[in-house]
Design an enzyme around this catalytic site. Structure first.
Site, short mmCIF file in Angstrom:
data_model
loop_
_atom_site.label_atom_id
_atom_site.label_comp_id
_atom_site.label_asym_id
_atom_site.label_seq_id
_atom_site.Cartn_x
_atom_site.Cartn_y
_atom_site.Cartn_z
N ASP A 1 -10.72 1.68 -3.65
CA ASP A 1 -11.34 1.36 -2.35
C ASP A 1 -12.85 1.34 -2.48
O ASP A 1 -13.55 0.80 -1.63
CB ASP A 1 -10.96 2.43 -1.31
N ASP B 1 0.83 -1.21 0.00
CA ASP B 1 0.00 0.00 0.00
C ASP B 1 0.87 1.26 0.00
O ASP B 1 2.08 1.22 0.31
CB ASP B 1 -0.89 -0.03 1.26
#
Ligand code: DGJ
Length: 726
Positions: A531, A465
């Site tokens: 997301d 990430d």
């Protein structure tokens, strides 16, 4: 490749790219389009005689219009008044004159793995700077079957002084600018790669990224197309850049109706000191021409990404990610319970997202301390790894390796590793700072701390990430090259880890799809697309992404309803049907799911497992322009074209509206196909009929007299049909 006299013709399966070296020693672009016979150049060469009164031309040739001709590359202060591809400086100034020297065949090498592999031919056009010992190589790589040409530029400094490289684009393409349009893929967190279409007017269009990452705001992929092109027809050229940092897309429509297209490292704030004896190699740019509309162009790009960018060819297990299931509230017992259900449901991988390390109970601490949190995993992650293994499930974990929290042991021990500048008001993002990956010790720390976890805890998968963009930078007086060196440092770390652990799958992620680019895909087979997992948003995001990237690179998870990003409520089927058009996974607490949905999930996983290679390597066609229409319609076919799926995502229910007619594509004209699915549809027809007439969906729900033979395409609904060749 066909070279004769001063002409160079590069051929791919269906395209030709042609240029020539002029008598003055420039490279003049002649043609990029549908394949033409070798050597048939005469019609392409412009016949010039006299220029306009205010044109610039060399003193010995009045017909040589420098600011009008199509060049393969352009240089500041050499008479071309359009934006130029290169700007250099040294003690003598900014005027550099590069003249053609020779052609080099083969020998292109990159410093790291962020480049395309497996080209059929590499050729460089070599220029020398007459009054300095500088060599410039314009490289062209041919990817024959994908119909892709990749380009890169090398500058070699064999002179006595350092050169300041202020701008060095990866490629330039000068074409006719009339009746063209531009498609870019822009957005934000949770709204990545929305297609935006613009006409190309006089003047300049410049976009890109300055945040240090390829960004959710402007993806490096874009398309220049004929004004009337659509999914199925028209000439178009898709472009991309194999780079994850600041990038620039530049288009200029000039007074002579020409269009100059350039792409490369964003030169805003960029300045690279090229020391004597050194070479600078730009990131590779890629381009593909198709006369079959956006679908043809996309399929070339898809083929290229799968066969020349993505290295990892192993299995991609169906995964359950813990983020939206438990967020930071995880511990070994909770995860074992999830693993029990995951194994019953058919999952093959459990990915423990954020929260397993340091003292990470929220997002304010511990980044950099890549040691297992003993409060949550008293016997280490290995206990969980062994447990899931006994259930035939692999274990993956989340890292955010490029970051550091102030509240961390890493910061206590190495405050100078964080990008925090003294004397200025520092800016944070998600409460964290970026590590200085231009420092060798930092890169070594990352490789060793990640390797330790991978080996000791038996990890098969890393979610990588990256949750904040750059504000302050480092590099001191070399700050102009800092962000470039950072990306190079990142590629070095990723390259080292992927070399060490060939079994390791790395998922790319940057607050969702903030670094969905060809650079990251050289190390990660897929990227967390966004997301935002709400089907309506995802239909836009996945369709936008599909223009430049294959389904096999998009990680698509089914998640809870109401959705955590949009609070929208969607049925299980709709969520599953949209997520199925990518690498399928799940992120919700399956221990809290009702039995009916759990059984459905298990069925989808079973079906997906038998279909997953078709999704990963199959063909994807957009049958509608979902951004401008009420329906997204996608057709996916296995590589042999024998079977596939049609997904229809309907945004808003329109009462008493004619039923949708779907024209398929890519079928064999004289073969028969059977289509079955929603609304008890069951039809058999020839490929030619299905592609020309199309087929109508069963009547939609209309408020009364609903029968089993109708579809139920209400607001926010996705339905599916299967297609099979008989
Ligand atoms: C941002 C990512 O996009 C999410 O999927 C999740 O991994 C969180 N970070 C964890 O902090």
């Amino acid at each position: 490749m066909y070279i004769k006299d001063n002409f160079i013709q590069l051929n791919t399966k269906n395209t030709s790219y042609i240029f020539r070296i002029t008598k003055r020693g420039d490279a003049e672009h002649l043609y990029y389009g549908k394949r033409v016979p070798d050597g048939d150049w005469q019609p392409m060469v412009e016949k010039r005689s006299l220029l306009l009164v205010n044109s610039l031309y060399p003193s010995d040739d009045i017909s040589y219009g420098i600011d009008d001709m199509s060049f393969e590359y352009s240089f500041a202060h050499r008479g071309d008044s359009r934006a130029c591809a290169m700007l250099l400086k040294d003690d003598k100034g900014e005027v550099f004159d590069f003249v053609f020297d020779s052609i080099q065949k083969g020998g292109l090498k990159f410093d790291n793995k962020a480049c395309a592999y497996g080209s059929d031919e590499d050729i460089a056009v070599v220029f020398k700077c007459t009054d300095r010992k500088l060599t410039l190589k314009l490289w062209y790589s041919v990817f024959y079957d994908s119909d892709v040409i990749a380009r890169t530029v090398q500058l070699i400094n064999d002179g006595e002084t350092d050169i300041s490289v202020d701008n060095i684009m990866s490629y330039q393409l000068d074409i006719d600018g009339q009746d063209k349009k531009l498609l870019t893929f822009d957005g934000a967190w949770a709204r990545e790669r929305y297609k935006t279409e613009k006409s190309i007017e006089y003047g300049r269009y410049v976009s890109g990224s300055l945040s240090g990452m390829s960004s959710a705001e402007c993806n490096p992929f874009f398309v220049v197309a004929q004004i009337n092109a659509d999914n199925t027809k028209g000439d178009c050229i898709g472009f991309n850049l194999i780079y994850s940092g600041n990038h620039k897309i530049s288009l200029q429509r000039d007074t002579y109706e020409g269009l100059r297209i350039m792409q490369g490292i964003n030169d805003e704030g960029f300045c690279f000191n090229l020391q004597k004896g050194k070479t600078f190699t730009t990131p590779q740019g890629v381009m593909t021409f198709s006369c079959d509309g956006y679908n043809g162009m996309s399929q070339n790009m898809h083929d290229f990404v799968l066969n020349h960018i993505v290295r990892y060819k192993g299995e991609l297990p169906v995964m359950l990610n813990t983020w939206e299931a438990v967020y930071f509230g995880l511990n070994v017992d909770k995860l074992k319970t999830i693993a029990d259900k995951a194994s019953e449901t058919g999952f093959e991988m459990l990915v423990v997202d954020d929260g397993w390390f340091g003292k990470r109970d929220d997002d304010t601490t511990s980044l950099g301390d890549w040691v297992v949190d003993k409060r949550k995993f008293p016997r280490g992650l290995k206990e969980l790894a062994d447990y899931v293994k006994s259930k035939n499930i692999k274990l993956g974990i989340w890292f955010e390796p490029e970051m550091i929290s102030i509240e961390s042991n890493l910061y206590k021990n190495h405050p100078d590793w964080a990008l925090i500048n003294s004397g200025v008001r520092n800016i944070t993002g998600r409460g964290q700072y970026i590590l200085d990956l231009t420092k060798k010790q930092v890169r070594e720390y990352l490789v060793s701390s990640i390797s330790k976890i991978v080996e000791e805890q038996k990890i098969d998968y890393i979610k990588w990430d990256f949750n904040r963009r750059f504000a302050e930078i480092g590099g001191g007086k070399d700050s102009g090259s800092f962000l470039y060196n950072y990306v190079e440092g990142l590629y070095e770390v990723l390259g080292e880890l992927t070399d060490r652990y060939s079994h390791l799958i790395i998922e790319g992620c940057a607050s969702g799809g903030g670094r969905f680019d060809l650079g990251m895909l050289c190390f990660s087979p897929f990227v967390w697309t966004s997301d935002n997992t709400n089907p309506l948003s995802r239909a836009h995001i996945q369709e936008g992404t599909s223009y430049g990237y294959p389904m096999g690179t998009m990680l698509c998870h089914i998640s809870a309803s109401p959705n955590h990003q949009t609070a929208r409520i969607s049925t299980f089927d709709t969520r599953a049907n949209v997520a199925y058009n990518g690498i399928f996974g799940c992120q919700m607490d399956i221990t809290k799911m009702n039995e009916e949905d759990l059984q459905k999930l298990s069925k989808v996983i079973e079906e997906y497992k038998s279909d997953k290679d078709n999704i990963r390597y199959g063909k994807f066609y957009r049958l509608s322009d979902g951004f401008n229409k009420n329906d997204f319609v996608w057709q996916t076919m296995n590589s042999s074209g024998d079977s596939g799926r049609i997904t229809v995502y309907h945004k808003r229910f329109m009462p008493v509206y004619s039923s949708l007619r779907i024209k398929l594509t890519g079928l064999k004209e004289d073969a028969k196909y059977r289509i079955t699915g929603a609304g008890k549809l069951d039809i058999t027809a020839y490929g030619s009929t299905l592609m020309n007439s199309g087929f109508s969906l069963p009547q939609n729900y209309n408020g009364n007299n609903m029968s089993d033979d109708a579809t139920y395409l209400v607001d926010d609904t996705a339905i599916v049909f299967n297609i099979k060749k008989l």
